[in-house]
Design a protein around this motif. Structure first.
Motif: not given
Length: 54
Positions: A17-37
């Protein structure tokens, strides 16, 4: 292959999450899920407005 404990998994997740930018993947997944909802909710509201069963 060595057995990994739960704490090993947590540690590798934090590093990812910290070193490889995984937080971007997590955030984009949450945004997509909220959009679909929101889209599904909007479609249900339109269906009700047109007098159908959701």
């Amino acid at each position: 292959m060595e057995d990994r404990t739960f704490s090993d998994e947590i540690a590798s997740f934090v590093v990812w999450t910290v070193r490889d930018g995984g937080w971007l993947h997590i955030a984009s997944t949450l945004i997509v899920a909220a959009g679909l909802s929101a889209i599904v909710g909007f479609m249900g509201a339109v269906t009700l407005a047109l007098g159908g069963q959701p």
